[in-house]
Write a protein that holds these residues in place. Structure first.
Motif, PDB file in Angstrom:
ATOM      1  N   ARG A 268       0.806  -1.229   0.000  1.00  0.00           N
ATOM      2  CA  ARG A 268       0.000   0.000   0.000  1.00  0.00           C
ATOM      3  C   ARG A 268       0.837   1.276   0.000  1.00  0.00           C
ATOM      4  O   ARG A 268       0.385   2.301  -0.480  1.00  0.00           O
ATOM      5  N   VAL A 269       2.042   1.225   0.541  1.00  0.00           N
ATOM      6  CA  VAL A 269       2.861   2.430   0.615  1.00  0.00           C
ATOM      7  C   VAL A 269       3.579   2.737  -0.695  1.00  0.00           C
ATOM      8  O   VAL A 269       4.148   3.813  -0.850  1.00  0.00           O
ATOM      9  N   LEU A 270       3.571   1.801  -1.648  1.00  0.00           N
ATOM     10  CA  LEU A 270       4.218   2.060  -2.938  1.00  0.00           C
ATOM     11  C   LEU A 270       3.466   3.144  -3.702  1.00  0.00           C
ATOM     12  O   LEU A 270       2.243   3.129  -3.769  1.00  0.00           O
ATOM     13  N   GLN A 271       4.211   4.076  -4.253  1.00  0.00           N
ATOM     14  CA  GLN A 271       3.637   5.164  -5.048  1.00  0.00           C
ATOM     15  C   GLN A 271       4.500   5.368  -6.278  1.00  0.00           C
ATOM     16  O   GLN A 271       5.679   5.023  -6.293  1.00  0.00           O
ATOM     17  N   ASP A 272       3.889   5.937  -7.294  1.00  0.00           N
ATOM     18  CA  ASP A 272       4.652   6.293  -8.489  1.00  0.00           C
ATOM     19  C   ASP A 272       4.414   7.763  -8.783  1.00  0.00           C
ATOM     20  O   ASP A 272       3.724   8.448  -8.045  1.00  0.00           O
ATOM     21  N   SER A 273       4.992   8.242  -9.859  1.00  0.00           N
ATOM     22  CA  SER A 273       4.947   9.679 -10.129  1.00  0.00           C
ATOM     23  C   SER A 273       3.759  10.120 -10.987  1.00  0.00           C
ATOM     24  O   SER A 273       3.724  11.255 -11.423  1.00  0.00           O
ATOM     25  N   ARG A 274       2.765   9.257 -11.188  1.00  0.00           N
ATOM     26  CA  ARG A 274       1.573   9.673 -11.942  1.00  0.00           C
ATOM     27  C   ARG A 274       0.760  10.650 -11.102  1.00  0.00           C
ATOM     28  O   ARG A 274       0.679  10.521  -9.883  1.00  0.00           O
ATOM     29  N   GLN A 275       0.127  11.606 -11.750  1.00  0.00           N
ATOM     30  CA  GLN A 275      -0.622  12.640 -11.030  1.00  0.00           C
ATOM     31  C   GLN A 275      -1.965  12.121 -10.505  1.00  0.00           C
ATOM     32  O   GLN A 275      -2.260  12.246  -9.335  1.00  0.00           O
ATOM     33  N   ARG A 276      -2.807  11.621 -11.395  1.00  0.00           N
ATOM     34  CA  ARG A 276      -4.112  11.100 -10.980  1.00  0.00           C
ATOM     35  C   ARG A 276      -4.314   9.723 -11.604  1.00  0.00           C
ATOM     36  O   ARG A 276      -4.979   9.588 -12.631  1.00  0.00           O
ATOM     37  N   PRO A 277      -3.761   8.697 -10.987  1.00  0.00           N
ATOM     38  CA  PRO A 277      -3.843   7.361 -11.597  1.00  0.00           C
ATOM     39  C   PRO A 277      -5.248   6.785 -11.512  1.00  0.00           C
ATOM     40  O   PRO A 277      -5.939   6.929 -10.507  1.00  0.00           O
ATOM     41  N   ARG A 278      -5.683   6.148 -12.597  1.00  0.00           N
ATOM     42  CA  ARG A 278      -6.982   5.464 -12.599  1.00  0.00           C
ATOM     43  C   ARG A 278      -6.859   4.087 -11.971  1.00  0.00           C
ATOM     44  O   ARG A 278      -7.797   3.588 -11.382  1.00  0.00           O
ATOM     45  N   ILE A 279      -5.692   3.477 -12.117  1.00  0.00           N
ATOM     46  CA  ILE A 279      -5.438   2.168 -11.524  1.00  0.00           C
ATOM     47  C   ILE A 279      -4.375   2.356 -10.442  1.00  0.00           C
ATOM     48  O   ILE A 279      -3.340   2.969 -10.671  1.00  0.00           O
ATOM     49  N   ARG A 280      -4.663   1.841  -9.257  1.00  0.00           N
ATOM     50  CA  ARG A 280      -3.754   2.027  -8.125  1.00  0.00           C
ATOM     51  C   ARG A 280      -2.386   1.402  -8.399  1.00  0.00           C
ATOM     52  O   ARG A 280      -2.277   0.399  -9.088  1.00  0.00           O
ATOM     53  N   THR A 281      -1.360   2.004  -7.844  1.00  0.00           N
ATOM     54  CA  THR A 281      -0.002   1.472  -7.973  1.00  0.00           C
ATOM     55  C   THR A 281       0.082   0.085  -7.356  1.00  0.00           C
ATOM     56  O   THR A 281       0.743  -0.803  -7.899  1.00  0.00           O
ATOM     57  N   ALA A 282      -0.596  -0.116  -6.245  1.00  0.00           N
ATOM     58  CA  ALA A 282      -0.578  -1.425  -5.588  1.00  0.00           C
ATOM     59  C   ALA A 282      -1.161  -2.498  -6.499  1.00  0.00           C
ATOM     60  O   ALA A 282      -0.641  -3.617  -6.561  1.00  0.00           O
ATOM     61  N   ALA A 283      -2.223  -2.182  -7.225  1.00  0.00           N
ATOM     62  CA  ALA A 283      -2.835  -3.161  -8.129  1.00  0.00           C
ATOM     63  C   ALA A 283      -1.883  -3.524  -9.259  1.00  0.00           C
ATOM     64  O   ALA A 283      -1.777  -4.692  -9.656  1.00  0.00           O
ATOM     65  N   ILE A 284      -1.164  -2.552  -9.756  1.00  0.00           N
ATOM     66  CA  ILE A 284      -0.218  -2.809 -10.837  1.00  0.00           C
ATOM     67  C   ILE A 284       0.965  -3.619 -10.319  1.00  0.00           C
ATOM     68  O   ILE A 284       1.401  -4.586 -10.947  1.00  0.00           O
ATOM     69  N   TRP A 285       1.486  -3.264  -9.156  1.00  0.00           N
ATOM     70  CA  TRP A 285       2.614  -3.997  -8.604  1.00  0.00           C
ATOM     71  C   TRP A 285       2.217  -5.431  -8.252  1.00  0.00           C
ATOM     72  O   TRP A 285       2.972  -6.361  -8.495  1.00  0.00           O
ATOM     73  N   LEU A 286       1.021  -5.606  -7.698  1.00  0.00           N
ATOM     74  CA  LEU A 286       0.550  -6.956  -7.373  1.00  0.00           C
ATOM     75  C   LEU A 286       0.359  -7.795  -8.626  1.00  0.00           C
ATOM     76  O   LEU A 286       0.570  -9.009  -8.601  1.00  0.00           O
TER      77      LEU A 286
END
Length: 120
Positions: A20-38
């Motif tokens: 949950r603490v993972l973040q990327d540099s996108r401004q307003r992501p439609r798909i969460r970073t956690a979902a992509i990493w998982l």
């Protein structure tokens, strides 16, 4: 089998909080970073050979809906976002998992091998 593995990873490593603490540099992501990493993590766990293989599995099967969510990333989006996640966040997450493995006495004290060798 997958739900059992997920319960184990959550119990031992508090995996959900770490992801949950993972973040990327996108401004307003439609798909969460956690979902992509998982999704990428599932690629390794299920031994799929590529991002395209896990993408087809995500869209075809409903068994990963609880992990990834209803909005599933494409293979191109996964590759793009992986490049945007700062390596320091990933290093911190892996370091915490490595520390927990050491506390669980997974590593032998005699030899310097495996993750302990690379993390030192």
């Amino acid at each position: 089998m997958m739900s059992r593995f997920c319960r184990y990873v959550q119990k031992v490593f508090d995996f959900g909080q770490r992801v949950r603490v993972l973040q990327d540099s996108r401004q307003r992501p439609r798909i969460r970073t956690a979902a992509i990493w998982l999704s990428g993590f599932l690629m390794f766990v299920t031994r799929r050979g590529s991002l395209n293989a896990i993408e087809s599995e995500l869209y075809r099967s409903k068994r990963f809906d609880r992990l990834v969510g209803s909005q599933k990333p494409s293979a191109d989006r996964m590759g793009d976002v992986f490049c945007l996640i700062p390596s320091g966040q990933l290093r911190s997450m892996l370091s915490g998992i490595n520390h927990q493995l050491g506390r669980n006495k997974v590593f032998s004290k005699e030899g310097r091998c495996g993750l302990r060798h690379w993390m030192a």
